[in-house]
Design a protein around this motif. Structure first.
Motif, short mmCIF file in Angstrom:
data_model
loop_
_atom_site.label_atom_id
_atom_site.label_comp_id
_atom_site.label_asym_id
_atom_site.label_seq_id
_atom_site.Cartn_x
_atom_site.Cartn_y
_atom_site.Cartn_z
N GLU A 138 0.80 -1.06 0.01
CA GLU A 138 -0.16 0.11 0.01
C GLU A 138 0.88 1.18 -0.18
O GLU A 138 0.20 2.48 0.13
N PHE A 141 -0.45 4.70 -1.60
CA PHE A 141 -1.70 5.32 -1.37
C PHE A 141 -1.52 6.60 -1.12
O PHE A 141 -0.88 7.14 -0.04
N PRO A 192 -14.76 0.06 -5.68
CA PRO A 192 -14.04 1.78 -5.57
C PRO A 192 -14.72 2.72 -6.65
O PRO A 192 -14.75 3.76 -6.21
N ASN A 253 -3.31 0.55 -5.79
CA ASN A 253 -3.06 1.90 -5.72
C ASN A 253 -4.42 2.60 -6.54
O ASN A 253 -4.72 3.80 -6.05
N PHE A 256 -7.62 2.39 -4.79
CA PHE A 256 -7.78 3.27 -3.60
C PHE A 256 -8.01 4.46 -4.17
O PHE A 256 -8.91 5.21 -3.75
N HIS A 260 -10.97 6.97 -3.19
CA HIS A 260 -10.66 8.21 -2.34
C HIS A 260 -10.83 9.58 -2.94
O HIS A 260 -10.99 10.42 -2.43
N ALA A 274 -11.70 4.17 1.71
CA ALA A 274 -11.22 4.12 0.47
C ALA A 274 -10.28 2.81 0.28
O ALA A 274 -10.12 1.89 -0.26
N ARG A 275 -9.49 2.54 1.55
CA ARG A 275 -8.63 1.42 1.85
C ARG A 275 -9.46 0.18 1.70
O ARG A 275 -9.06 -0.78 1.23
N ALA A 278 -10.98 -0.62 -1.64
CA ALA A 278 -9.70 -1.10 -2.47
C ALA A 278 -9.27 -2.71 -2.23
O ALA A 278 -9.11 -3.47 -3.05
#
Length: 349
Positions: A138, A141, A192, A253, A256, A260, A274-275, A278
């Motif tokens: 991650e 991110f 997402p 990514n 995410f 995000h 968002a994490r 993802a």
């Protein structure tokens, strides 16, 4: 104090928006009292179905601002009392704070925060499933690199990722792929983009092969033989389709960032959620069970083969945000495809 006490402002400002502005201002002011007041004010917004979207936006925004502006010891003071239920909006704010702290690698090892996180896990809060610190995969991110925005053109794609040339065998195998529909899995893989309001419903498809596919044949010639909506009309426009090799950290990514940053018809979800979206999407693309530990999922992902692809069709507009990935499982017999665009097709055609 009830939410209705705020009423409507002279400029048509809704009660939720008024609460959000007050809570955001408090969260941005470095002070233990302001931090607590920000959580209390955000807790005025209902947590039920009514007004959930605006309430979620405010709670996630307040959590992000608190973690950026406040000192950890002042945030820790918010977690002295363990939650009894998850439908309390103030508990949701605290869950988001823990999620934001995990993004910066803070809070783990502090008894009060650890106890609260464990209680959230016991109650089944979705964010409590995530690791309390960011994993290596991650690392990108939220990181912005000057000059590296969305990939919009084939030249940009080739400049960032190694292109994979087509092979004759790939097209032959692609024509034998059998679709394996799974609406539930597809919906999770698309999370997402759908939760953040991308302008078009993503395309998510799953395919099974009769035998193992040589990784060298996992290229654009194979992808073009799949019955994908995003590739309809390919070859009728100027410009050719291509595939490039990528890695799981690039894919997660992008997932995410989609959640995000938010789409043109929606809004961002806050880093903590968002994490979560993802990871949910990545697990679904790989066909992994929800209870598989994250380290094992990362090892599985490393054994997969990941592609980015792009074409010149009605789907790929090359002007806002287009993403398209394909993943070949470690046994080389299953393929998942995800394509998403944030360009409103109706506005162009």
């Amino acid at each position: 104090m009830s939410l209705t006490a705020f009423g409507e402002g002279p400029a048509g400002l809704s009660a939720a928006q008024a609460v959000g502005r007050i809570a955001d201002a408090l969260a941005d002011t470095r002070s233990r009292d302001c931090a607590r007041f920000a959580v209390d004010v955000a807790g005025l917004l209902p947590g039920g179905p009514e007004g959930r979207e605006e309430g979620d936006r405010v709670r996630r925004s307040v959590a992000e601002k608190l973690v950026k502006a406040q000192q950890l010891r002042d945030l820790e003071a918010l977690f002295g009392e363990l939650p009894e239920r998850l439908d309390d909006p103030a508990v949701e704010v605290r869950a988001c704070i823990l999620g934001e702290l995990a993004m910066i690698g803070a809070g783990r090892g502090r008894p009060v925060l650890d106890a609260y996180a464990e209680r959230l896990r016991e109650l089944g809060h979705p964010l409590a499933r995530l690791p309390r610190t960011r994993l290596d995969v991650e690392h990108r991110f939220g990181v912005r690199v000057r000059g590296l925005g969305a990939v919009k053109t084939p030249d940009q794609l080739r400049s960032r990722f190694p292109e994979i040339p087509p092979t004759d065998r790939a097209a032959v195998v692609g024509r034998t792929a059998v679709e394996s529909p799974d609406a539930g899995r597809a919906g999770v893989a698309a999370e997402p983009f759908t939760v953040s309001g991308w302008s078009r419903e993503p395309e998510v498809r799953f395919f099974t092969l009769a035998g193992p596919l040589d990784p060298r044949d996992f290229n654009i010639a194979f992808i073009k033989e799949l019955p994908l909506e995003c590739l309809e009309g390919e070859g009728t426009r100027r410009g050719g389709a291509l595939t490039c090799h990528t890695t799981v950290d690039d894919v997660i990514n992008e997932l995410f960032a989609a959640a995000h940053n938010g789409g043109v018809n929606g809004q961002g979800q806050g880093a903590a959620y968002a994490r979560l979206h993802a990871w949910n999407s990545l697990y679904a693309l790989m066909g992994l069970p929800d209870d598989l530990p994250f380290p094992e999922a990362v090892r599985h992902a490393a054994d997969c083969r990941w592609l980015r692809f792009m074409a010149f069709t009605d789907w790929f507009h090359h002007d806002t945000a287009d993403v398209a990935f394909a993943v070949l499982d470690p046994r080389r017999t299953r393929v998942a495809v995800l394509a998403a665009t944030d360009t409103d097709a109706d506005a162009h055609f």
